[in-house]
Motif scaffolding. Structure first.
Motif, PDB file in Angstrom:
ATOM      1  N   ARG A  31     -10.814   1.265  14.055  1.00  0.00           N
ATOM      2  CA  ARG A  31     -10.782   2.507  13.255  1.00  0.00           C
ATOM      3  C   ARG A  31      -9.769   2.574  12.721  1.00  0.00           C
ATOM      4  O   ARG A  31     -10.163   3.272  11.500  1.00  0.00           O
ATOM      5  N   GLY A  32      -8.633   2.111  12.774  1.00  0.00           N
ATOM      6  CA  GLY A  32      -7.536   2.031  11.203  1.00  0.00           C
ATOM      7  C   GLY A  32      -6.303   2.375  11.850  1.00  0.00           C
ATOM      8  O   GLY A  32      -5.688   1.071  12.858  1.00  0.00           O
ATOM      9  N   CYS A  33      -5.568   2.473  11.504  1.00  0.00           N
ATOM     10  CA  CYS A  33      -3.606   3.156  11.773  1.00  0.00           C
ATOM     11  C   CYS A  33      -3.650   3.981  12.594  1.00  0.00           C
ATOM     12  O   CYS A  33      -4.444   4.976  12.703  1.00  0.00           O
ATOM     13  N   ALA A  34      -2.570   3.715  13.220  1.00  0.00           N
ATOM     14  CA  ALA A  34      -1.899   5.109  14.257  1.00  0.00           C
ATOM     15  C   ALA A  34      -1.460   5.804  13.322  1.00  0.00           C
ATOM     16  O   ALA A  34      -1.374   6.522  12.983  1.00  0.00           O
ATOM     17  N   ALA A  64      -1.382  12.171   8.694  1.00  0.00           N
ATOM     18  CA  ALA A  64      -0.773  10.682   7.807  1.00  0.00           C
ATOM     19  C   ALA A  64      -1.049   9.940   9.190  1.00  0.00           C
ATOM     20  O   ALA A  64      -1.398   9.698  10.266  1.00  0.00           O
ATOM     21  N   GLN A  65      -1.622   8.223   8.783  1.00  0.00           N
ATOM     22  CA  GLN A  65      -1.745   7.494   9.040  1.00  0.00           C
ATOM     23  C   GLN A  65      -0.403   6.108   8.964  1.00  0.00           C
ATOM     24  O   GLN A  65      -0.022   6.333   7.621  1.00  0.00           O
ATOM     25  N   LEU A 101      -8.356   1.744   5.570  1.00  0.00           N
ATOM     26  CA  LEU A 101      -8.087   1.429   7.333  1.00  0.00           C
ATOM     27  C   LEU A 101      -6.779   3.349   7.732  1.00  0.00           C
ATOM     28  O   LEU A 101      -7.116   3.209   8.819  1.00  0.00           O
ATOM     29  N   THR A 102      -6.313   3.710   6.299  1.00  0.00           N
ATOM     30  CA  THR A 102      -5.394   5.009   6.641  1.00  0.00           C
ATOM     31  C   THR A 102      -5.610   6.245   5.934  1.00  0.00           C
ATOM     32  O   THR A 102      -6.423   5.805   4.904  1.00  0.00           O
ATOM     33  N   PRO A 137      -1.380   2.700   1.002  1.00  0.00           N
ATOM     34  CA  PRO A 137      -2.115   1.887   1.789  1.00  0.00           C
ATOM     35  C   PRO A 137      -0.930   0.656   2.065  1.00  0.00           C
ATOM     36  O   PRO A 137      -1.462  -0.252   2.593  1.00  0.00           O
ATOM     37  N   LEU A 138       0.208   0.643   1.226  1.00  0.00           N
ATOM     38  CA  LEU A 138       1.063  -0.618   1.157  1.00  0.00           C
ATOM     39  C   LEU A 138       2.775   0.023   2.258  1.00  0.00           C
ATOM     40  O   LEU A 138       3.766   1.322   1.785  1.00  0.00           O
TER      41      LEU A 138
END
Length: 475
Positions: free
Chosen positions: A73-76, A92-93, A444-445, A450-451
């Protein structure tokens, strides 16, 4: 409305808790204090996608491991970071939790014909090896009617423990079946995990009122009142009264930390416009009348002409930005102060804060604390927070720089207009490389860089796929 909860230190239901790696997930019941893990996690198999982007200065030439992003799903989600932006619907993730990489999945099978159970998963990875430190699976029955939206971002969140250290918040729901005259009831369990995968604490609350609570500093917000709220420690303990930080106010200091408020009187214009207090005791610690002014404001006679805003820098330091008197003064004077006392540590450069960037890149600090890059309405400025010396600032004829992070090897990563992901020398502004990752969208965010960087210097690039790079030896 007064709300009362049954709070315990045990887990009634958290689905399946596992520590896993490779193709199997050996059951880990250590979190419920019933047994030890069957085996230590194994390393992620080196079958991830190949990295095709440009060389990332300050990081290893090739990723130490990678994962295909399609299965995640992605990041938290990071609700505290989102709330501090004052931007509506800013989700925000982050893919990092301290020295861990965190990824989440929604495993629910949805049906339009009937309500189904919800299943969510979070995994904590070691950035150096790709080993899975812990897997947490959550199952929420279809019959659970809690006051919490059944979405991944409401059950797995980035948070902090009581000492201000990063922690993963895991929420789970369960149903207590009817027994005799007792009606069916629901419970909600809140559990927090350290980046190592260790369980820090867990509490179970009975009833619908305890199902939609938010967490802060290892506590649950169990009672809301005017100007102060009551927080109950996760894992047990006495509730504490905490002064409200205010909507959109960024966290200052570890744990519950400090709050800023204004004592300025609208009626006669008297008093300090900024006061800093302890959120737990409510004690006022300092205001603008207690601190040393920057030298440029030393001659201001009327204290009513002084105003400043306080922004977070580290757990014990903040950036106090002083407004200059006069309608034509756009730039504010940046200073570094001790959060607890207001003591002036360094007088920094001037910078335009009229139109602050609402991303997470307003203030980027080097891991060794020797360089800070701030970007607000007037472009990016790099300076030394120890001495206040300005290193460089953007010129009007330069592309706009949105700083993302500083590596342990003195490389500034930023988003630069027309140049994409760009690496710069943080002390000279020299471009080291640009257009480094052209395939970051969709990533994913959401609403995040992304970095990102773990606390031990690993670079986590979350584009369509996920790549983790090791830090190079410092130059």
């Amino acid at each position: 409305m007064r709300r009362t909860f049954l709070v315990t230190g045990t887990i009634l239901s958290l689905g399946v808790l596992t520590a896993c790696g490779g193709s199997g997930d050996p059951e880990d019941t250590e979190a419920t204090e019933r047994a030890k893990p069957k085996a230590s996690p194994s390393a992620v198999q080196r079958t991830g996608p190949a990295y095709e982007g440009g060389r990332l200065p300050g990081l290893s030439a090739e990723p130490v491991w990678s994962l295909k992003g399609g299965g995640f799903r992605g990041c938290a989600d990071d609700p505290a970071e989102a709330a501090a932006t004052e931007v509506v619907h800013f989700d925000a993730q982050t893919c990092v939790l301290g020295d861990a990489v965190v990824l989440t999945e929604d495993l629910s099978e949805h049906s339009e014909a009937a309500e189904t159970e919800s299943r969510f998963r979070a995994r904590l990875y070691d950035p150096a090896t790709g080993e899975i430190r812990r897997t947490v699976d959550v199952t929420v029955p279809a019959e659970w009617k809690g006051d919490r939206e059944r979405s991944l971002d409401r059950f797995l969140q980035i948070s902090e423990w009581k000492d201000g250290s990063p922690a993963l918040l895991v929420v789970s729901g369960a149903v207590v079946e009817p027994d005799g005259l007792k009606k069916a009831a629901i419970t909600t369990t809140y559990t927090m995990y350290a980046p190592s995968g260790k369980e820090l604490g867990s509490s179970t609350l009975a009833g619908e009122d305890g199902s939609g609570l938010s967490a802060e500093a290892g506590h649950l917000l169990t009672k809301e009142e005017y100007k102060s709220d009551t927080y109950t420690p996760i894992g047990g303990g006495s509730p504490v009264e905490v002064r409200d930080r205010g909507l959109g106010r960024q966290p200052l200091g570890p744990g519950f930390g400090y709050r800023t408020a204004s004592t300025w009187s609208v009626v006669d214009g008297s008093g300090s416009r900024l006061v800093v207090s302890d959120r737990l005791t409510g004690k006022e610690l300092w205001d603008l009348g207690d601190v040393d002014r920057p030298s440029a404001l030393a001659a201001v006679e009327d204290s009513g002409d002084l105003d400043a805003r306080l922004l977070p820098l580290t757990d014990d330091k903040g950036v106090l930005a002083w407004k200059q008197p006069g309608d034509d003064a756009d730039d504010e004077i940046l200073t570094v102060v001790d959060l607890k006392t207001g003591r002036l540590i360094a007088e920094g450069p001037k910078q335009d804060l009229d139109e602050p960037s609402r991303g997470r890149g307003n203030i980027v600090l080097a891991p060794d604390g020797g360089t800070v890059v701030t970007r607000f309405g007037g472009g990016a400025v790099a300076w030394d927070p120890g001495t206040g010396a300005e290193l460089w600032r953007q010129e009007e004829d330069e592309h706009s720089v949105e700083p993302w992070g500083l590596t342990t090897t003195d490389v500034l990563y930023a988003s630069v207009d027309g140049m994409g992901l760009t690496a710069l020398d943080p002390r000279t502004k020299k471009v080291l490389a640009s257009d480094l990752a052209p395939d970051l969208s969709p990533g994913l965010t959401a609403d995040a860089e992304p970095l990102q960087f773990t606390t031990n210097g690993y670079g986590v690039l979350a584009g369509t796929d996920l790549f983790v790079f090791a830090p190079e030896t410092k130059r």
